[in-house]
Design a protein around this motif. Structure first.
Motif, short mmCIF file in Angstrom:
data_model
loop_
_atom_site.label_atom_id
_atom_site.label_comp_id
_atom_site.label_asym_id
_atom_site.label_seq_id
_atom_site.Cartn_x
_atom_site.Cartn_y
_atom_site.Cartn_z
N LEU A 97 -7.99 -5.73 2.94
CA LEU A 97 -7.00 -6.04 1.91
C LEU A 97 -5.88 -6.91 2.49
O LEU A 97 -5.67 -6.92 3.70
CB LEU A 97 -6.37 -4.75 1.37
N GLU A 98 -5.16 -7.60 1.64
CA GLU A 98 -3.95 -8.30 2.06
C GLU A 98 -2.78 -7.33 1.90
O GLU A 98 -2.30 -7.13 0.79
CB GLU A 98 -3.72 -9.54 1.21
N VAL A 99 -2.36 -6.74 3.00
CA VAL A 99 -1.28 -5.75 2.95
C VAL A 99 -0.08 -6.29 3.72
O VAL A 99 -0.17 -6.56 4.91
CB VAL A 99 -1.75 -4.39 3.56
N ASP A 100 1.03 -6.44 2.99
CA ASP A 100 2.28 -6.88 3.62
C ASP A 100 3.16 -5.70 3.99
O ASP A 100 4.07 -5.83 4.81
CB ASP A 100 3.06 -7.80 2.69
N MET A 101 2.90 -4.54 3.35
CA MET A 101 3.75 -3.39 3.59
C MET A 101 2.96 -2.10 3.33
O MET A 101 2.24 -2.02 2.34
CB MET A 101 4.96 -3.45 2.65
N ILE A 102 3.10 -1.15 4.25
CA ILE A 102 2.57 0.20 4.04
C ILE A 102 3.77 1.11 3.85
O ILE A 102 4.66 1.16 4.72
CB ILE A 102 1.71 0.66 5.23
N VAL A 103 3.79 1.81 2.72
CA VAL A 103 4.94 2.63 2.37
C VAL A 103 4.50 4.09 2.19
O VAL A 103 3.94 4.44 1.16
CB VAL A 103 5.61 2.12 1.07
N PRO A 104 4.74 4.92 3.21
CA PRO A 104 4.45 6.34 3.07
C PRO A 104 5.51 7.02 2.20
O PRO A 104 6.61 6.48 2.03
CB PRO A 104 4.49 6.88 4.50
N LEU A 164 0.86 -1.17 0.00
CA LEU A 164 0.00 0.00 0.00
C LEU A 164 0.90 1.23 0.00
O LEU A 164 1.70 1.42 0.93
CB LEU A 164 -0.91 0.02 1.23
N PHE A 165 0.79 2.03 -1.04
CA PHE A 165 1.51 3.29 -1.13
C PHE A 165 0.59 4.35 -0.52
O PHE A 165 -0.39 4.77 -1.14
CB PHE A 165 1.87 3.60 -2.58
N SER A 166 0.88 4.74 0.72
CA SER A 166 -0.06 5.49 1.54
C SER A 166 0.09 7.00 1.48
O SER A 166 -0.53 7.72 2.26
CB SER A 166 0.05 5.03 3.00
N GLY A 167 0.91 7.50 0.58
CA GLY A 167 1.09 8.95 0.49
C GLY A 167 1.62 9.50 1.79
O GLY A 167 2.63 9.04 2.32
N ASP A 168 0.93 10.49 2.36
CA ASP A 168 1.40 11.11 3.60
C ASP A 168 0.90 10.39 4.86
O ASP A 168 1.34 10.71 5.96
CB ASP A 168 0.97 12.58 3.65
N LEU A 169 0.01 9.44 4.72
CA LEU A 169 -0.45 8.71 5.90
C LEU A 169 0.65 7.74 6.35
O LEU A 169 1.14 6.93 5.57
CB LEU A 169 -1.74 7.95 5.60
N GLY A 170 1.06 7.87 7.59
CA GLY A 170 2.16 7.08 8.10
C GLY A 170 3.50 7.77 7.95
O GLY A 170 4.53 7.24 8.35
N ALA A 171 3.48 8.98 7.38
CA ALA A 171 4.73 9.72 7.18
C ALA A 171 5.40 10.00 8.52
O ALA A 171 4.74 10.19 9.54
CB ALA A 171 4.44 11.03 6.45
N SER A 172 6.71 10.02 8.48
CA SER A 172 7.48 10.34 9.68
C SER A 172 8.61 11.28 9.29
O SER A 172 9.06 11.29 8.15
CB SER A 172 8.04 9.07 10.32
N MET A 173 9.05 12.06 10.28
CA MET A 173 10.11 13.02 10.04
C MET A 173 11.10 13.00 11.17
O MET A 173 10.72 12.86 12.33
CB MET A 173 9.50 14.42 9.90
N GLY A 174 12.35 13.13 10.82
CA GLY A 174 13.39 13.25 11.82
C GLY A 174 13.87 11.95 12.43
O GLY A 174 14.63 11.96 13.38
N GLY A 175 13.44 10.83 11.88
CA GLY A 175 13.90 9.55 12.41
C GLY A 175 15.26 9.17 11.85
O GLY A 175 15.76 9.77 10.91
N GLU A 176 15.84 8.18 12.45
CA GLU A 176 17.13 7.66 11.98
C GLU A 176 16.89 6.51 11.02
O GLU A 176 15.88 5.82 11.09
CB GLU A 176 17.95 7.15 13.17
N ASP A 177 17.83 6.30 10.12
CA ASP A 177 17.79 5.17 9.20
C ASP A 177 16.44 5.05 8.49
O ASP A 177 15.81 3.99 8.49
CB ASP A 177 18.11 3.86 9.94
#
Length: 126
Positions: free
Chosen positions: A78-85, A26-39
């Motif tokens: 849905l069968e979601v194995d990965m959410i990619v913001p 699932l290509f989630s756009g800005d949902l699940g987005a994070s900022m300032g994390g490492e790696d």
């Protein structure tokens, strides 16, 4: 074929997301987005430690808990194995995907957080 999914009021009024049923991503756009994390190129390993890098954006730019809950209900079908913001870490595997769906379903954000303090005239300084 990619499936185009509604994600209205999740950062923008007419927001859409995309799901690949073959790769189960699932290509989630800005949902699940994070900022300032490492790696940021690595998937989330410790969900609780990851929340601080997501919460500010989500509280400010996602319209309400109601839309989050409705969206999560749709994604659980849905069968979601990965959410990619589009910003920050991805959520890989059943455990992390479910942790994210649970978190976003219960998160107060947007209009849920508004009070009269957000709607008052500026104080006149003399």
């Amino acid at each position: 074929y990619l499936q185009c999914l509604p994600a209205h009021f999740m950062h923008s009024v007419g927001n859409l997301q995309f799901y690949d049923p073959v790769s189960k991503i699932l290509f989630s756009g800005d949902l699940g987005a994070s900022m300032g994390g490492e790696d940021e190129h690595l998937p989330v390993q410790d969900f609780d430690r990851h929340i601080p890098s997501m919460i500010g954006f989500h509280r400010r730019y996602i319209a309400s808990q109601k839309v989050c809950r409705l969206w999560a209900n749709m994604i659980r079908d849905l069968e979601v194995d990965m959410i990619v913001p589009q910003h920050g870490k991805r959520f890989e595997g059943e455990t992390m995907v479910n942790r994210f769906l649970d978190w976003v379903s219960d998160m107060e954000c947007g209009i849920d957080l508004m009070t009269q303090e957000n709607y008052r005239r500026p104080v006149d300084y003399v």
